[in-house]
Write a protein that holds these residues in place. Sequence first.
Motif, short mmCIF file in Angstrom:
data_model
loop_
_atom_site.label_atom_id
_atom_site.label_comp_id
_atom_site.label_asym_id
_atom_site.label_seq_id
_atom_site.Cartn_x
_atom_site.Cartn_y
_atom_site.Cartn_z
N SER A 1 46.20 48.00 36.91
CA SER A 1 45.23 47.59 37.92
C SER A 1 44.68 46.20 37.65
CB SER A 1 44.12 48.62 38.07
OG SER A 1 43.26 48.59 36.97
N GLU A 2 44.54 45.82 36.39
CA GLU A 2 43.97 44.51 36.10
C GLU A 2 45.02 43.39 36.16
OE1 GLU A 2 40.61 44.25 35.95
OE2 GLU A 2 40.83 46.38 36.43
N SER A 3 46.28 43.73 36.33
CA SER A 3 47.29 42.67 36.46
C SER A 3 47.04 41.85 37.72
CB SER A 3 48.70 43.27 36.48
OG SER A 3 48.93 44.01 37.67
N TYR A 4 46.17 42.36 38.58
CA TYR A 4 45.77 41.62 39.79
C TYR A 4 45.22 40.23 39.45
CZ TYR A 4 43.26 40.68 44.14
OH TYR A 4 42.79 40.10 45.29
N GLY A 5 44.61 40.09 38.28
CA GLY A 5 44.01 38.82 37.89
C GLY A 5 45.00 37.80 37.36
N LEU A 6 46.26 38.19 37.31
CA LEU A 6 47.30 37.36 36.69
C LEU A 6 48.28 36.89 37.77
CD1 LEU A 6 48.05 36.83 33.62
CD2 LEU A 6 49.65 38.72 33.82
N GLU A 7 48.91 35.74 37.55
CA GLU A 7 49.95 35.27 38.47
C GLU A 7 51.29 35.92 38.11
OE1 GLU A 7 49.41 33.26 40.95
OE2 GLU A 7 47.46 32.39 40.47
N SER A 8 52.17 36.07 39.08
CA SER A 8 53.51 36.59 38.79
C SER A 8 54.42 35.50 38.20
CB SER A 8 54.15 37.15 40.07
OG SER A 8 54.24 36.12 41.05
N TYR A 9 53.97 34.26 38.29
CA TYR A 9 54.76 33.13 37.78
C TYR A 9 54.31 32.76 36.38
CZ TYR A 9 56.27 28.28 37.19
OH TYR A 9 56.81 27.11 36.70
N SER A 10 55.29 32.53 35.48
CA SER A 10 54.96 32.09 34.12
C SER A 10 55.33 30.63 33.94
CB SER A 10 55.74 32.91 33.09
OG SER A 10 55.68 32.27 31.83
N PRO A 11 54.37 29.77 33.69
CA PRO A 11 54.71 28.37 33.42
C PRO A 11 55.38 28.20 32.06
CG PRO A 11 52.34 28.71 33.17
CD PRO A 11 52.91 30.00 33.70
N TYR A 12 55.23 29.17 31.17
CA TYR A 12 55.87 29.08 29.86
C TYR A 12 57.38 29.21 30.00
CZ TYR A 12 51.11 30.32 28.38
OH TYR A 12 49.75 30.37 28.21
N GLN A 13 57.80 30.13 30.86
CA GLN A 13 59.23 30.40 31.01
C GLN A 13 59.77 29.86 32.33
OE1 GLN A 13 60.69 34.28 29.66
NE2 GLN A 13 58.61 34.89 29.13
N ASP A 14 58.89 29.35 33.18
CA ASP A 14 59.29 28.89 34.52
C ASP A 14 60.11 29.96 35.27
OD1 ASP A 14 59.43 27.22 36.73
OD2 ASP A 14 61.14 26.08 35.96
N ARG A 15 59.60 31.18 35.20
CA ARG A 15 60.23 32.26 35.96
C ARG A 15 59.13 33.02 36.69
NH1 ARG A 15 63.00 33.82 31.17
NH2 ARG A 15 65.05 32.81 31.12
N ASP A 16 59.53 33.72 37.76
CA ASP A 16 58.55 34.42 38.60
C ASP A 16 59.02 35.87 38.81
OD1 ASP A 16 56.86 35.27 40.77
OD2 ASP A 16 56.50 33.16 41.20
N LEU A 17 58.15 36.80 38.55
CA LEU A 17 58.50 38.21 38.70
C LEU A 17 58.95 38.56 40.12
CD1 LEU A 17 55.90 40.23 36.57
CD2 LEU A 17 58.39 40.27 36.35
N THR A 18 58.50 37.77 41.09
CA THR A 18 58.90 38.07 42.47
C THR A 18 60.40 37.85 42.70
OG1 THR A 18 58.34 35.82 43.13
CG2 THR A 18 56.63 37.49 43.42
N ASP A 19 61.07 37.19 41.76
CA ASP A 19 62.52 36.95 41.90
C ASP A 19 63.37 38.07 41.31
OD1 ASP A 19 61.93 34.53 43.03
OD2 ASP A 19 62.11 33.41 41.16
N TYR A 20 62.72 39.08 40.70
CA TYR A 20 63.48 40.09 39.97
C TYR A 20 63.10 41.49 40.46
CZ TYR A 20 64.28 36.19 36.78
OH TYR A 20 64.63 35.00 36.24
N ALA A 21 63.91 42.45 40.05
CA ALA A 21 63.67 43.84 40.46
C ALA A 21 63.22 44.67 39.27
CB ALA A 21 64.93 44.43 41.06
N VAL A 22 61.93 45.02 39.24
CA VAL A 22 61.40 45.93 38.24
C VAL A 22 60.71 47.06 38.99
CG1 VAL A 22 59.82 46.18 36.28
CG2 VAL A 22 61.06 44.04 36.60
N PHE A 23 60.87 48.27 38.48
CA PHE A 23 60.24 49.44 39.09
C PHE A 23 59.11 49.92 38.19
CE2 PHE A 23 60.01 54.15 39.36
CZ PHE A 23 59.66 54.27 40.69
N ASP A 24 57.98 50.22 38.79
CA ASP A 24 56.85 50.77 38.03
C ASP A 24 56.60 52.20 38.52
OD1 ASP A 24 54.45 51.50 36.90
OD2 ASP A 24 53.39 49.68 37.42
#
Lengths: 291, 291, 291, 291, 291, 291
Positions: free
Chosen positions: D47-70
């Motif tokens: 629930s608190e991941s809401y405060g975080l961006e899906s994009y990582s400037p460290y790795q220059d990757r974005d979770l919105t580009d991948y398929a993960v199931f929760d």
Amino acid sequence: MLKANIETFLACDASYEEAGIVLYGAPFDSTTSYRPGTRFGSRAIRSESYGLESYSPYQDRDLTDYAVFDAGDQELCFGDASLALKDLRERAAEVAGDGKIPFMLGGEHLVTLAPVQALAEKYPDLHIIHFDAHADLRDDYLGAKLSHACVLRRCWEVLGDGRITQFGIRSGDREEWRWGKEHVTTHPFIVDMEVLQETLRKLEGKPVYFTLDLDVLDPSVFPGTGTPEPGGISFEELRRAVTQICSAARIVGCDVNELSPALDASGASTAVACKIVREMLLALLGNPKIK
Amino acid sequence: MLKANIETFLACDASYEEAGIVLYGAPFDSTTSYRPGTRFGSRAIRSESYGLESYSPYQDRDLTDYAVFDAGDQELCFGDASLALKDLRERAAEVAGDGKIPFMLGGEHLVTLAPVQALAEKYPDLHIIHFDAHADLRDDYLGAKLSHACVLRRCWEVLGDGRITQFGIRSGDREEWRWGKEHVTTHPFIVDMEVLQETLRKLEGKPVYFTLDLDVLDPSVFPGTGTPEPGGISFEELRRAVTQICSAARIVGCDVNELSPALDASGASTAVACKIVREMLLALLGNPKIK
Amino acid sequence: MLKANIETFLACDASYEEAGIVLYGAPFDSTTSYRPGTRFGSRAIRSESYGLESYSPYQDRDLTDYAVFDAGDQELCFGDASLALKDLRERAAEVAGDGKIPFMLGGEHLVTLAPVQALAEKYPDLHIIHFDAHADLRDDYLGAKLSHACVLRRCWEVLGDGRITQFGIRSGDREEWRWGKEHVTTHPFIVDMEVLQETLRKLEGKPVYFTLDLDVLDPSVFPGTGTPEPGGISFEELRRAVTQICSAARIVGCDVNELSPALDASGASTAVACKIVREMLLALLGNPKIK
Amino acid sequence: MLKANIETFLACDASYEEAGIVLYGAPFDSTTSYRPGTRFGSRAIRSESYGLESYSPYQDRDLTDYAVFDAGDQELCFGDASLALKDLRERAAEVAGDGKIPFMLGGEHLVTLAPVQALAEKYPDLHIIHFDAHADLRDDYLGAKLSHACVLRRCWEVLGDGRITQFGIRSGDREEWRWGKEHVTTHPFIVDMEVLQETLRKLEGKPVYFTLDLDVLDPSVFPGTGTPEPGGISFEELRRAVTQICSAARIVGCDVNELSPALDASGASTAVACKIVREMLLALLGNPKIK
Amino acid sequence: MLKANIETFLACDASYEEAGIVLYGAPFDSTTSYRPGTRFGSRAIRSESYGLESYSPYQDRDLTDYAVFDAGDQELCFGDASLALKDLRERAAEVAGDGKIPFMLGGEHLVTLAPVQALAEKYPDLHIIHFDAHADLRDDYLGAKLSHACVLRRCWEVLGDGRITQFGIRSGDREEWRWGKEHVTTHPFIVDMEVLQETLRKLEGKPVYFTLDLDVLDPSVFPGTGTPEPGGISFEELRRAVTQICSAARIVGCDVNELSPALDASGASTAVACKIVREMLLALLGNPKIK
Amino acid sequence: MLKANIETFLACDASYEEAGIVLYGAPFDSTTSYRPGTRFGSRAIRSESYGLESYSPYQDRDLTDYAVFDAGDQELCFGDASLALKDLRERAAEVAGDGKIPFMLGGEHLVTLAPVQALAEKYPDLHIIHFDAHADLRDDYLGAKLSHACVLRRCWEVLGDGRITQFGIRSGDREEWRWGKEHVTTHPFIVDMEVLQETLRKLEGKPVYFTLDLDVLDPSVFPGTGTPEPGGISFEELRRAVTQICSAARIVGCDVNELSPALDASGASTAVACKIVREMLLALLGNPKIK
């Protein structure tokens, strides 16, 4: 041009000269034997009063129509109770000497001793109405005479037998209860409105100091205090009682103490203290016996 | 048959007779000028030590192999600093008189004055190593001489110039800094291990009292203290330094103070205090200069 | 006769006329997208500064030697960002118009837009130095242009390309990072003192607005903020950087924002904010480029 | 027509079929010996991941580009560790059997045993990389074999000597340290990047389970855990290490555990956990060794 | 010579031999299905009793006049409910076997099963008076038979129909309510003093175990519990009821459970628990039916 | 195959189509003038409902027997009240347009305006029953018309005189009380069941919107709210009243608002909100006037 940042309780922004009641904080808690923190009580009451209206629908009066002065917190020495009490005594004497009513916000209950000493000089027939969970009648606490647990005993030494009437007391050691039966009038456990009115009739015309330890309230209503004592009165019982006292007695001074704001992070205890102070002020301001 | 419920720090369950080190709590915070609460420090260190192991992988020693006695908390009078200090002085004198090392857990920093007075009688050439964020060198605080803000000044009155070495200091009023330059040795801001070792070489053979105000740590590491002062040292810097001092100096007494456990509800500050006390104990127990 | 209760940050008790720097609070957080509460930031900085000394051993300067005016908190409308910003713009314009430096305490970061707009009118070549964990360069947030997440984008609309230099940024959506590369200068993740000094050399003589979002600090140092972003700088890194900026740049206005005091009940975050404000003030007061 | 309220970590909203990584929560803490509460860890991370961006400037990757199931939290029985572990083992076996990587969010550390047992059946040469403050190598805890304090010992019983590599360990009883030297590889106190890379080289091609007890972090960074152990690593050290492991090792399963969110009311600990999980996911998603 | 640090509830410092009542803590909460933390309940009751007087003005009795032994907390295994219950059963059997009354402080409610099993062996006609918000009559909870939600069902298996009388119940699933109607006597929602007295008359001469789940209180009075259930009784209602029971019934054992002290940081819930325990003890000590 | 993680209030897991009542959250608090945080109210009610049973012994009904849909929280724009209200209006219109009852969980009280506007279009003779501590009848608040303090005034602008009946009001400025006497029906301070039943008789057959500001409760029962106002009603008084209203009135929409969960860390306030929502739902589901 920008103005200085003056902070007061609610609408208590009169000048000292025009005010008939003088609020001030006594941020002291050095003798607290259990959990300290009441030193922040008066400051919290002042700053959190922002959440309250200046108008009371109970009394249909508004603080904006009256003149009350809020002097802020006095700077007191921690760790030396006699030094702190001396400064507080001078403050009460000054305010009373100027013909105004001192209304002190604690701090721990020991601070009550200072205005009682000051006012007893001006009013030799001073009486005390005392609301509290604890009798505060010990002769000493671990050797200290100046302790919150002894404050009414010290007041008795100033005033003598038959001058102190207690309500709501539900804690004390066996010796305090025994001693109290001989020297003060104690109405334990509850605040009965009929008994209160009878007390007020007896005190008719007498100068009265009203000291309110907020832990007379049940901890469900007022958990923000150092020594919560379950089994106390409700907010409505307290509101009605303080309104009655401040409307009908010849109050020459009063205090509200033992809020320890950090112990109740919800802010509800501070809100209770704020609202009780507002109701007391409005009742005093409408009391024809006061100036 | 069931046994009494004895509570001690970690494995410090030796009898008084067999122990070379005596732990005890000094639950006093009446002179605290800002946020009180250190009175609960020693009790928290004792009860929360349950979350820690008795074995230290840093020193490869285990408290279960040594004899330390934990006397619990002394009962002290709140609101009368001289009365509390008198009781603490007697305790330190008794422990030292029995040839044991007093290890006091505060409480506020004022309590340090008591063992320093007691030990200075036994060891006239006593020196102090003092870790702190604050200089504690004021002559008085709002008129009070017995205040946590004056404790090292009071110690200096006992010991004189050249006996106090301070590390990590980063706060004080201008006058304290000026006065300190003339009468004590202050290594501000940080704890440099080389400077510390040089200090220990200078104190070689001298009896040393080590007083550790845990607010020398950065508030990120130790937020649970009354007056957090940002810019302090890390846990590892402190762990290494106290291990060095307690392993190499001729310690005749020490204290750890200023944990105010309720201010850090996470318990991390208390865990820091517990671990530092464990490392100090194990270093003292392995120190060949101590009996 | 008792005086009114004036509350200020530390020793900032000069009159408006004599002061060269004007502190004031911007208690607004209506656009905060995650956890609100920064509206109480400025009030906490003011009241908790009591735990800090007015003297800085880092700079060997004392606030009691200078004239700073603290106007308290502005009363702002919640729920209508444009109305709040209008009032804040007028305040900044008044202070700057009187030849003084506005030093605003947030509140959320959106409030920065107001003084930037006001100062850009007076100083058309205004530059911004921006410390933050978040880029704050979105074009809108859920449709709102006036959002804390867009504030530097709105500032850029006022100032144009090449005027904004960011330090410590470690969060943003992919589009913000892309857009930022074209329009502002971003030094991500850390605050490198050499890069900072090079920046200050480039801005030599230019009017600079310094906006400090305290969440540039690591959450271990500063957990009391709405959107903690791990991986930030240390207190010492920030202290050195702000001292450098405020000592060497031609600062025409500045702000410190995003303290949400209730989120860090230990008070350590508020203590960090107080100390950073004190160091910034003392550096500005010693900066020869400022009046 | 309104849709059901699906809650996931950040952008992990793929369907089970399309996802290569399956997140799920293991809300269990019944064997926690000190302060419980990790049962709420996985829910807080989600629930608190809401405060975080899906994009990582460290790795220059974005979770919105991948398929993960929760998959959310599994419903587990409190008070019966073997029953809970059985359910967790079936979950890990199902996910691994479908050719996906199980990524479990604790809960206490005992839950790690379940996926290790399940994966060891599929990968007989399974190795474990273990980050932790505590060795977790006891044979039993107060008679219980299934305890968080014994979890790596239980894993060792599944895998045997030479399969477990520990980093950051700084606590354990003497016997655990002795036993550990014979049966596992322990790199105590710190996480050295060179040592880590050497470890990864040795494990080249081998199936690796990575178990991260977040209390490997220093309590200043991560106070929100049941047994804070001062002296741990920094956020940046952990971020770099987990990125390295998840980018370079042949990870077949992993977990992140021991967040007890209520113990850190500031939310900083939860933010740390969220960001570490995001960085681990993005590194895994870019890891060429993982299908 | 300094003495060991013995910690007890209030004045309960008798030796085991001389005491007729034996207090002990059952710090177990592994089966708690919602928010754990009651494991710290007994410890908090013991240490916070410091804020309470040993004298009760309600009963005009003083604990200092009686002999009660406090054995401290038992060390129990977390995560294995049957192991913990076995140890608790042995404790209750030992105390009862020595002709003393076991007075257990929870912990979660499951711990009640142990003394009930032990006492049912000694007193085959044992009855239970049960105060609670929750029926605790499930047959299992997620497959576990040993769960706090099933404890009275397990007790029923020991004692059979007609032996359990419940008061204050206001929560349960539909099946529990249905089952309860057939096998136990339930007085839902409130505690009616007349109904209670009638119950006591029926139980005249029978051995009674009194189990008090403090969540029978309204959460306004007692928020410090894992599963607060609004709509409960007041402190005064509970105080009167427990005094009645402990004064008039032939109590052979009792417990007070479900305080989770960390959930109510104000300490009011712990104060409620302490005062109820004091009143129960004093009523038992004055009860002529008890030895 | 694993399923998506759908989160709902208690057993409200019906599909939108089959449901007659639609729950949804309105996580908005931008206009809150004092302490924000109600944006997290609906989420807390949903997630903490886990601690509650779906069966009500008061009504002998079980949510598992009915079809309620929980749409989760709407994503709303902070800082722009008109934008947020527009989205909320569309939601209410959609739900009502589909013949279902919108049941909104706040958020601050301003959100009530949206469904009132939407439903007034469908039901021109809409009436409002309003439970609150505060009158909410200001014309504006610091210049803003869209403020939580003005929401019933805005509703009045939609509906006109004689349509709003208030219960429990005990705070407002003098002008609000004066204005209220002319335009709405106010039953101050308490909720009298007879007066309520008379009101329900008068509204017989009329479409009613019921808006419940939980701060009508006394802060002892419900401290978790932004502006606690002492002197409110008890939980049982509220439970009986809402059951009466939802069982007997022709409810066409309703809301429960002003829970600010973080202000009451004990969780008791959230538990109160959950239980009130459950009782309202079950009463509505058994109300023959509703479809």
